[in-house]
Enzyme design. Structure first.
Site, short mmCIF file in Angstrom:
data_model
loop_
_atom_site.label_atom_id
_atom_site.label_comp_id
_atom_site.label_asym_id
_atom_site.label_seq_id
_atom_site.Cartn_x
_atom_site.Cartn_y
_atom_site.Cartn_z
N ALA A 14 0.83 -1.21 0.00
CA ALA A 14 0.00 0.00 0.00
C ALA A 14 0.87 1.26 0.00
O ALA A 14 0.64 2.18 -0.80
CB ALA A 14 -0.92 0.00 1.21
N GLU A 15 1.86 1.31 0.88
CA GLU A 15 2.69 2.51 0.96
C GLU A 15 3.53 2.69 -0.30
O GLU A 15 3.74 3.81 -0.76
CB GLU A 15 3.58 2.51 2.20
CG GLU A 15 4.35 3.80 2.33
CD GLU A 15 4.69 4.19 3.75
OE1 GLU A 15 5.33 5.24 3.92
OE2 GLU A 15 4.33 3.46 4.69
N THR A 16 3.99 1.61 -0.88
CA THR A 16 4.77 1.70 -2.11
C THR A 16 3.93 2.27 -3.25
O THR A 16 4.36 3.20 -3.94
CB THR A 16 5.31 0.31 -2.50
OG1 THR A 16 6.18 -0.17 -1.45
CG2 THR A 16 6.07 0.35 -3.82
#
Length: 114
Positions: free
Chosen positions: A38-40
């Site tokens: 998700a953060e990537t």
């Protein structure tokens, strides 16, 4: 992590990640791996939105894990909710190969000059 990018733009980023190699001791996709995906994806969208000479730095991530995945790949789609000069926020949906939601996340990035 084995993340592959399938699409990347300022409004939408799509990528996938194998479950194998990203599991916790019970053989289920690790919640932290979902958070990394998700953060990537959200960070890439924010960086593209920010433009040349600028960087995106994650300042807030939350994730809700709905169900487990035990094999195959999960696919994440990050959709921009807000794109300003100093902040960008993305909604990220992660699904298994059957299209069932595994995780829902939201990421906010601060945008700064390099």
């Amino acid at each position: 992590m084995g993340i592959e990018f399938l699409e990347a733009g300022p409004e939408r980023v799509m990528g996938r990640m194998p479950v194998e190699g990203n599991t916790q001791p019970y053989g289920l996709l690790h919640g932290g791996a979902s958070a990394v995906l998700a953060e990537t994806l959200g960070s890439v969208g924010a960086a593209v939105h920010a433009g040349p000479g600028r960087i995106a730095v994650g300042i807030e991530l939350n994730a809700t894990h709905h169900r487990s995945a035990t094999s195959g790949h999960v696919t994440g789609i990050a959709t921009r909710l807000h794109g300003g000069r100093t902040l960008a926020t993305y909604d990220i949906e992660i699904s298994d190969e059957q299209g069932q939601r595994v995780c829902t996340a939201r990421l906010t990035c601060m945008l700064r000059d390099r």
